[in-house]
Scaffold this motif. Structure first.
Motif, PDB file in Angstrom:
ATOM      1  N   ASP A  96      75.140 -14.141  57.903  1.00 17.23           N
ATOM      2  CA  ASP A  96      75.636 -13.397  59.058  1.00 17.23           C
ATOM      3  C   ASP A  96      77.014 -12.787  58.785  1.00 17.23           C
ATOM      4  O   ASP A  96      77.325 -11.697  59.271  1.00 17.23           O
ATOM      5  N   SER A  97      77.804 -13.483  58.005  1.00 15.19           N
ATOM      6  CA  SER A  97      79.181 -13.041  57.763  1.00 15.19           C
ATOM      7  C   SER A  97      79.273 -11.763  56.933  1.00 15.19           C
ATOM      8  O   SER A  97      80.330 -11.133  56.892  1.00 15.19           O
ATOM      9  N   VAL A  98      78.185 -11.388  56.259  1.00 14.12           N
ATOM     10  CA  VAL A  98      78.237 -10.196  55.397  1.00 14.12           C
ATOM     11  C   VAL A  98      77.308  -9.082  55.862  1.00 14.12           C
ATOM     12  O   VAL A  98      77.315  -7.995  55.278  1.00 14.12           O
ATOM     13  N   LYS A  99      76.522  -9.342  56.891  1.00 14.77           N
ATOM     14  CA  LYS A  99      75.591  -8.323  57.382  1.00 14.77           C
ATOM     15  C   LYS A  99      76.350  -7.063  57.781  1.00 14.77           C
ATOM     16  O   LYS A  99      77.367  -7.137  58.463  1.00 14.77           O
ATOM     17  N   GLY A 100      75.827  -5.923  57.361  1.00 17.47           N
ATOM     18  CA  GLY A 100      76.462  -4.651  57.673  1.00 17.47           C
ATOM     19  C   GLY A 100      77.536  -4.240  56.697  1.00 17.47           C
ATOM     20  O   GLY A 100      78.003  -3.096  56.729  1.00 17.47           O
ATOM     21  N   ARG A 101      77.961  -5.162  55.822  1.00 14.14           N
ATOM     22  CA  ARG A 101      78.997  -4.836  54.840  1.00 14.14           C
ATOM     23  C   ARG A 101      78.478  -4.927  53.403  1.00 14.14           C
ATOM     24  O   ARG A 101      78.897  -4.163  52.541  1.00 14.14           O
ATOM     25  N   PHE A 102      77.604  -5.886  53.151  1.00 18.94           N
ATOM     26  CA  PHE A 102      77.077  -6.104  51.806  1.00 18.94           C
ATOM     27  C   PHE A 102      75.631  -5.618  51.739  1.00 18.94           C
ATOM     28  O   PHE A 102      74.880  -5.724  52.714  1.00 18.94           O
ATOM     29  N   THR A 103      75.254  -5.119  50.557  1.00 23.66           N
ATOM     30  CA  THR A 103      73.881  -4.682  50.321  1.00 23.66           C
ATOM     31  C   THR A 103      73.407  -5.228  48.987  1.00 23.66           C
ATOM     32  O   THR A 103      74.058  -5.012  47.954  1.00 23.66           O
ATOM     33  N   ILE A 104      72.276  -5.929  49.012  1.00 20.58           N
ATOM     34  CA  ILE A 104      71.692  -6.452  47.779  1.00 20.58           C
ATOM     35  C   ILE A 104      70.534  -5.552  47.363  1.00 20.58           C
ATOM     36  O   ILE A 104      69.808  -5.019  48.215  1.00 20.58           O
ATOM     37  N   SER A 105      70.391  -5.368  46.063  1.00 20.46           N
ATOM     38  CA  SER A 105      69.287  -4.568  45.542  1.00 20.46           C
ATOM     39  C   SER A 105      68.909  -5.115  44.167  1.00 20.46           C
ATOM     40  O   SER A 105      69.635  -5.938  43.594  1.00 20.46           O
ATOM     41  N   ARG A 106      67.786  -4.670  43.659  1.00 22.26           N
ATOM     42  CA  ARG A 106      67.349  -5.158  42.352  1.00 22.26           C
ATOM     43  C   ARG A 106      66.637  -4.066  41.584  1.00 22.26           C
ATOM     44  O   ARG A 106      66.035  -3.165  42.174  1.00 22.26           O
ATOM     45  N   ASP A 107      66.717  -4.176  40.268  1.00 20.49           N
ATOM     46  CA  ASP A 107      65.983  -3.318  39.346  1.00 20.49           C
ATOM     47  C   ASP A 107      65.052  -4.228  38.569  1.00 20.49           C
ATOM     48  O   ASP A 107      65.484  -4.937  37.652  1.00 20.49           O
ATOM     49  N   ASN A 108      63.786  -4.237  38.942  1.00 17.76           N
ATOM     50  CA  ASN A 108      62.845  -5.174  38.332  1.00 17.76           C
ATOM     51  C   ASN A 108      62.640  -4.895  36.843  1.00 17.76           C
ATOM     52  O   ASN A 108      62.446  -5.832  36.051  1.00 17.76           O
ATOM     53  N   ALA A 109      62.691  -3.643  36.470  1.00 13.96           N
ATOM     54  CA  ALA A 109      62.492  -3.298  35.058  1.00 13.96           C
ATOM     55  C   ALA A 109      63.602  -3.874  34.195  1.00 13.96           C
ATOM     56  O   ALA A 109      63.385  -4.235  33.031  1.00 13.96           O
ATOM     57  N   LYS A 110      64.802  -3.974  34.763  1.00  9.26           N
ATOM     58  CA  LYS A 110      65.950  -4.501  34.017  1.00  9.26           C
ATOM     59  C   LYS A 110      66.235  -5.957  34.339  1.00  9.26           C
ATOM     60  O   LYS A 110      67.183  -6.534  33.800  1.00  9.26           O
ATOM     61  N   HIS A 111      65.445  -6.555  35.229  1.00 13.53           N
ATOM     62  CA  HIS A 111      65.685  -7.942  35.658  1.00 13.53           C
ATOM     63  C   HIS A 111      67.138  -8.111  36.124  1.00 13.53           C
ATOM     64  O   HIS A 111      67.808  -9.085  35.765  1.00 13.53           O
ATOM     65  N   THR A 112      67.588  -7.167  36.895  1.00 16.45           N
ATOM     66  CA  THR A 112      68.985  -7.158  37.322  1.00 16.45           C
ATOM     67  C   THR A 112      69.063  -7.070  38.836  1.00 16.45           C
ATOM     68  O   THR A 112      68.291  -6.327  39.463  1.00 16.45           O
ATOM     69  N   VAL A 113      69.988  -7.823  39.392  1.00 15.87           N
ATOM     70  CA  VAL A 113      70.242  -7.780  40.820  1.00 15.87           C
ATOM     71  C   VAL A 113      71.692  -7.356  41.040  1.00 15.87           C
ATOM     72  O   VAL A 113      72.580  -7.690  40.243  1.00 15.87           O
ATOM     73  N   TYR A 114      71.907  -6.598  42.098  1.00  8.24           N
ATOM     74  CA  TYR A 114      73.221  -6.052  42.397  1.00  8.24           C
ATOM     75  C   TYR A 114      73.657  -6.498  43.795  1.00  8.24           C
ATOM     76  O   TYR A 114      72.827  -6.747  44.672  1.00  8.24           O
ATOM     77  N   LEU A 115      74.959  -6.542  43.984  1.00  9.23           N
ATOM     78  CA  LEU A 115      75.517  -6.801  45.300  1.00  9.23           C
ATOM     79  C   LEU A 115      76.644  -5.803  45.533  1.00  9.23           C
ATOM     80  O   LEU A 115      77.708  -5.905  44.907  1.00  9.23           O
ATOM     81  N   GLN A 116      76.390  -4.854  46.404  1.00  7.19           N
ATOM     82  CA  GLN A 116      77.407  -3.892  46.801  1.00  7.19           C
ATOM     83  C   GLN A 116      78.169  -4.483  47.973  1.00  7.19           C
ATOM     84  O   GLN A 116      77.583  -4.765  49.020  1.00  7.19           O
ATOM     85  N   MET A 117      79.462  -4.684  47.787  1.00  8.36           N
ATOM     86  CA  MET A 117      80.287  -5.324  48.815  1.00  8.36           C
ATOM     87  C   MET A 117      81.302  -4.312  49.327  1.00  8.36           C
ATOM     88  O   MET A 117      82.215  -3.921  48.581  1.00  8.36           O
ATOM     89  N   ASN A 118      81.121  -3.891  50.558  1.00  8.84           N
ATOM     90  CA  ASN A 118      82.019  -2.916  51.183  1.00  8.84           C
ATOM     91  C   ASN A 118      82.880  -3.580  52.245  1.00  8.84           C
ATOM     92  O   ASN A 118      82.551  -4.663  52.743  1.00  8.84           O
ATOM     93  N   ARG A 119      83.956  -2.916  52.579  1.00  6.78           N
ATOM     94  CA  ARG A 119      84.872  -3.404  53.631  1.00  6.78           C
ATOM     95  C   ARG A 119      85.189  -4.885  53.416  1.00  6.78           C
ATOM     96  O   ARG A 119      85.039  -5.716  54.318  1.00  6.78           O
ATOM     97  N   LEU A 120      85.623  -5.195  52.220  1.00  7.25           N
ATOM     98  CA  LEU A 120      85.904  -6.582  51.881  1.00  7.25           C
ATOM     99  C   LEU A 120      87.041  -7.145  52.713  1.00  7.25           C
ATOM    100  O   LEU A 120      87.983  -6.436  53.087  1.00  7.25           O
ATOM    101  N   LYS A 121      86.933  -8.449  52.985  1.00  3.34           N
ATOM    102  CA  LYS A 121      87.922  -9.166  53.785  1.00  3.34           C
ATOM    103  C   LYS A 121      88.501 -10.305  52.954  1.00  3.34           C
ATOM    104  O   LYS A 121      87.848 -10.804  52.031  1.00  3.34           O
ATOM    105  N   PRO A 122      89.702 -10.761  53.283  1.00  2.00           N
ATOM    106  CA  PRO A 122      90.269 -11.902  52.543  1.00  2.00           C
ATOM    107  C   PRO A 122      89.347 -13.120  52.547  1.00  2.00           C
ATOM    108  O   PRO A 122      89.299 -13.859  51.550  1.00  2.00           O
ATOM    109  N   GLU A 123      88.601 -13.311  53.614  1.00  2.00           N
ATOM    110  CA  GLU A 123      87.693 -14.461  53.672  1.00  2.00           C
ATOM    111  C   GLU A 123      86.482 -14.318  52.757  1.00  2.00           C
ATOM    112  O   GLU A 123      85.693 -15.258  52.612  1.00  2.00           O
ATOM    113  N   ASP A 124      86.313 -13.176  52.130  1.00  2.00           N
ATOM    114  CA  ASP A 124      85.261 -13.010  51.130  1.00  2.00           C
ATOM    115  C   ASP A 124      85.699 -13.548  49.760  1.00  2.00           C
ATOM    116  O   ASP A 124      84.890 -13.602  48.824  1.00  2.00           O
TER     117      ASP A 124
END
Length: 118
Positions: free
Chosen positions: A60-88
């Motif tokens: 709940d604390s990251v909804k609307g700010r963070f986005t997770i995605s994956r590239d199955n061909a590369k076996h890679t997962v990403y985390l885009q973190m926007n509007r970061l806060k000190p509590e992150d």
């Protein structure tokens, strides 16, 4: 065995962004769950975001700010973190587990530090 290598952490100011990457290698099963957890000093490790072939979960604390995605061909997962806060601020760990019967093992990366200054 599965190896996970994270990258992308760093020191940013509040309101800025970072993008984490995690590349998996080894005995990768196509049906799996990958994602990110974090642990701040003195606190327990907590789930941040998880992704499977059928869905995504966010804390709940990251909804609307963070986005997770994956590239199955590369076996890679990403985390885009926007509007970061000190509590992150925390050590962010990549996680992998295959989906199947029994109790498949959990695999963890070594962690990448994210520090957000106010």
């Amino acid at each position: 065995q599965v190896q996970l290598v994270e990258s992308g952490g760093g020191l940013v100011q509040a309101g800025e962004f970072l993008r984490l990457s995690c590349a998996a290698s080894g005995n990768i099963f196509s049906i799996n769950v990958m994602g990110w957890y974090r642990q701040a000093p003195g606190k327990q490790r907590e789930m941040v975001a998880l992704i499977t072939s059928v869905g995504i979960n966010y804390a709940d604390s990251v909804k609307g700010r963070f986005t997770i995605s994956r590239d199955n061909a590369k076996h890679t997962v990403y985390l885009q973190m926007n509007r970061l806060k000190p509590e992150d601020t925390a050590l962010y760990y990549c996680h992998y587990r295959r989906v199947g019967l029994g109790s498949p093992p959990n695999y963890w990366g070594q962690g990448t530090q994210v520090t957000v200054s106010s």
